[in-house]
Design an enzyme around this catalytic site. Sequence first.
Site, short mmCIF file in Angstrom:
data_model
loop_
_atom_site.label_atom_id
_atom_site.label_comp_id
_atom_site.label_asym_id
_atom_site.label_seq_id
_atom_site.Cartn_x
_atom_site.Cartn_y
_atom_site.Cartn_z
N ASP A 120 -43.01 10.92 37.21
CA ASP A 120 -44.04 11.44 36.42
C ASP A 120 -42.49 11.94 35.15
OD1 ASP A 120 -46.08 10.64 36.95
OD2 ASP A 120 -46.42 11.81 38.12
N GLY A 132 -41.66 11.46 32.06
CA GLY A 132 -41.83 10.99 30.78
C GLY A 132 -41.36 9.50 30.47
N HIS A 175 -47.66 5.10 34.27
CA HIS A 175 -46.63 5.89 32.74
C HIS A 175 -47.28 6.08 31.41
CE1 HIS A 175 -43.02 3.61 35.11
NE2 HIS A 175 -43.30 4.59 35.56
N ARG A 179 -42.10 -10.20 57.07
CA ARG A 179 -42.13 -11.83 56.51
C ARG A 179 -43.06 -12.64 56.32
NH1 ARG A 179 -36.63 -12.30 60.16
NH2 ARG A 179 -37.66 -10.70 61.11
N THR A 207 -53.94 9.00 39.58
CA THR A 207 -55.02 9.60 40.57
C THR A 207 -55.75 10.54 40.26
OG1 THR A 207 -53.00 11.07 41.61
CG2 THR A 207 -53.43 8.36 42.84
N PRO A 239 -53.53 16.61 40.74
CA PRO A 239 -52.84 18.51 39.86
C PRO A 239 -51.71 17.50 40.83
CG PRO A 239 -54.47 19.35 41.64
CD PRO A 239 -54.31 17.63 41.52
N ASP A 284 -41.17 21.61 25.65
CA ASP A 284 -42.32 22.22 24.65
C ASP A 284 -42.98 23.17 25.64
OD1 ASP A 284 -42.62 19.10 25.33
OD2 ASP A 284 -44.71 20.25 24.80
N SER A 329 -37.36 15.46 23.86
CA SER A 329 -38.35 15.24 23.80
C SER A 329 -39.24 16.62 23.46
CB SER A 329 -38.98 14.82 25.44
OG SER A 329 -40.09 13.79 24.62
P1 GDP Z 1 -43.30 8.80 33.98
O1 GDP Z 1 -44.34 8.35 35.14
O2 GDP Z 1 -42.09 9.27 33.98
O3 GDP Z 1 -44.03 7.58 32.69
O4 GDP Z 1 -44.87 9.76 33.47
P2 GDP Z 1 -46.64 9.92 32.98
O5 GDP Z 1 -46.77 8.90 32.32
O6 GDP Z 1 -46.92 9.70 34.21
O7 GDP Z 1 -46.02 11.66 32.89
C1 GDP Z 1 -45.36 11.78 32.13
C2 GDP Z 1 -46.60 13.00 30.95
O8 GDP Z 1 -45.79 13.67 29.68
C3 GDP Z 1 -47.44 12.05 30.33
O9 GDP Z 1 -48.33 12.56 30.01
C4 GDP Z 1 -46.98 11.96 28.67
O10 GDP Z 1 -47.72 11.67 27.89
C5 GDP Z 1 -46.34 13.64 28.39
N1 GDP Z 1 -45.64 13.33 27.38
C6 GDP Z 1 -44.22 11.99 27.71
N2 GDP Z 1 -43.09 13.37 27.05
C7 GDP Z 1 -43.90 14.37 27.19
C8 GDP Z 1 -43.27 16.18 26.13
O11 GDP Z 1 -41.98 16.01 26.05
N3 GDP Z 1 -44.34 16.84 25.69
C9 GDP Z 1 -44.97 16.82 26.68
N4 GDP Z 1 -45.75 18.12 26.49
N5 GDP Z 1 -45.54 15.38 27.29
C10 GDP Z 1 -44.64 14.51 27.41
P1 IMO Z 2 -44.14 7.15 38.64
O1 IMO Z 2 -43.68 5.71 37.89
C1 IMO Z 2 -45.33 10.18 40.65
C2 IMO Z 2 -45.48 9.19 45.03
C3 IMO Z 2 -46.68 9.61 45.83
C4 IMO Z 2 -46.17 9.98 47.51
C5 IMO Z 2 -45.24 8.71 47.62
C6 IMO Z 2 -45.68 7.45 48.32
O2 IMO Z 2 -45.86 7.06 37.26
O3 IMO Z 2 -43.43 7.90 38.45
P2 IMO Z 2 -46.89 5.54 47.92
O4 IMO Z 2 -48.33 5.25 46.59
O5 IMO Z 2 -45.96 4.96 46.72
O6 IMO Z 2 -46.47 4.55 48.75
O7 IMO Z 2 -46.79 7.46 47.62
O8 IMO Z 2 -45.10 8.32 46.28
N1 IMO Z 2 -45.43 8.23 43.76
C7 IMO Z 2 -45.57 9.07 42.72
N2 IMO Z 2 -45.98 10.06 42.49
N3 IMO Z 2 -45.31 9.28 40.13
C8 IMO Z 2 -44.91 7.87 40.52
O9 IMO Z 2 -44.55 7.11 39.74
C9 IMO Z 2 -45.59 7.86 41.64
N4 IMO Z 2 -45.25 6.62 42.41
C10 IMO Z 2 -45.07 7.10 43.79
O10 IMO Z 2 -47.75 10.92 45.33
O11 IMO Z 2 -46.39 11.19 47.45
MG MG Z 3 -46.43 8.33 35.91
#
Ligand code: GDP
Ligand code: IMO
Ligand code: MG
Length: 452
Positions: free
Chosen positions: A16, A18, A44, A158, A322, A325, A354, A434
């Site tokens: 997560d 970004g 994403h 397998r 999911t 938090p 930010d 960003s």
């Molecule tokens: P990813 O899994 O790495 O693609 O990241 P996620 O999309 O799960 O989580 C990143 C969150 O941060 C998303 O809700 C984006 O819209 C948000 N986001 C990305 N870049 C920025 C930023 O520079 N500032 C803020 N405030 N939010 C951002």
């Molecule tokens: P993105 O691509 C954050 C975490 C789960 C859990 C562990 C194992 O959005 O960054 P799984 O379902 O893969 O067996 O869970 O890995 N997890 C992530 N946490 N962002 C993700 O993907 C994740 N993919 C798996 O929360 O702790």
């Molecule tokens: Mg994510």
Amino acid sequence: MDGPGCTAVIGLQWGDEGKGKLVDLLSHEHDVVVRYNGGANAGHTVVVGGERFALHLVPSGILAGGVKTVIGNGVVVDPARLLEEIGALASRGVDVDGRLWVSDRAHVVLDYHKSEDGLREELLRTGLAGERVGVGTSQEIGTTLRGIGPCYADKVTRATGVRMGDLLRPDVLRRKVELACRLKRALFEGLASSAHVDWDRFDADEVVRVALERGERLRGMITDTVYLLHESLGSGARVLFEGANATLLDVDHGTYPFVTSSNSSVLGIGPGTGVPGHRVGRVVGVLKAYSTRVGGGPMPTELEDATGERIRERGREYGTTTGRPRRVGWLDLVALRYACMINGVTELAVMLLDVLAGFETLRVCTGYRVGGRVTDRFVPDAADLGRVEPVYEDLPGFGEEITSVTTREGLPEGAASYLEKIEGFLGVPVRVVSVGPDRSQTIRVSSDGGAS
Ligand code: GDP
Ligand code: IMO
Ligand code: MG
């Protein structure tokens, strides 16, 4: 042809960071975007002109017109979710026809994998006899319950691994599913944690019927993506590899056992696509300006106080997949330096800067205290990492909001020195900053240091 035009985008923390936003941004400079690991556990988020898209299986490059997208063989594909996602994109005017390809060798997440994921978690939570285990002794991983672990387990076991190509071969599919259902029933029936299992999900006839129907709907996209990628590379295509999950969740190099079940660092590219890793010349390491983690496992800089709460609310740190938090903490430079090493990161993208506006002091972790000694080495094993104490350096914060800043020079002093600290400690230049979720809220820094 080595790939100066090939780029990897990789999360350096626990997910997560970004990545989706960055992949969308860089997609415009590439011809093909490929997912190589994970499955619908990824979430994403991409925001374009105020419109928000959440992608789980389809590569984030799909939102950039003209770009081809590929789900490589290393991904585990849940056909139900994929069809749902394709439908949702189409209803918002994003047509995937002729732009999305799925490897015939990618493994298929079937409904029983999701049940199994839940069962295993319940088992880890409660123990074999269904007794409540003591507080703090739960082994639960906190998975996304998307069937990821059980599907990868069948892949490496397998005989029971079902691949996308099998959805078009009824005889092969039936043989594998019948065996899988027999084995899984034998394993799970009788366990206390299986009391609420929907056993229909382990009924081979039903599993095969549903899988064939979904396979038929995806038929036009299922192909040998290894040849497709090599042919694209041969004709000079610029390929972007979209990492899902992130380095510290890598099954080999992450905080095992609190990891996901694939090589979610850059090291997964070779096995997950059939393209040798050395073709990737540019590795963009994505980090958020602080730490977050979803699910179980140690996070040395975790903040379980009002500061953590404030960052969570400002960053809207709730899971894309999911809704959970996210746990929040200060930036961990020790973990990040390890992640840069594992991935061979050539440039950094610092996201969500930010969110840190308004804090008088920003802390960064520059060492771990272990048994009275301080080390700057990361300790990936979860049991060991759980025992380290972070050593912090305090940096001045910045008061002003920065969401409209468009150049690095325009950033307030505290933000600028925070970036310099990151660059200095990691020894890698920052090329993207960003300052908000929208595509437009991005500062790009050219190699001479100016805005580009
Ligand atoms: P990813 O899994 O790495 O693609 O990241 P996620 O999309 O799960 O989580 C990143 C969150 O941060 C998303 O809700 C984006 O819209 C948000 N986001 C990305 N870049 C920025 C930023 O520079 N500032 C803020 N405030 N939010 C951002
Ligand atoms: P993105 O691509 C954050 C975490 C789960 C859990 C562990 C194992 O959005 O960054 P799984 O379902 O893969 O067996 O869970 O890995 N997890 C992530 N946490 N962002 C993700 O993907 C994740 N993919 C798996 O929360 O702790
Ligand atoms: Mg994510």
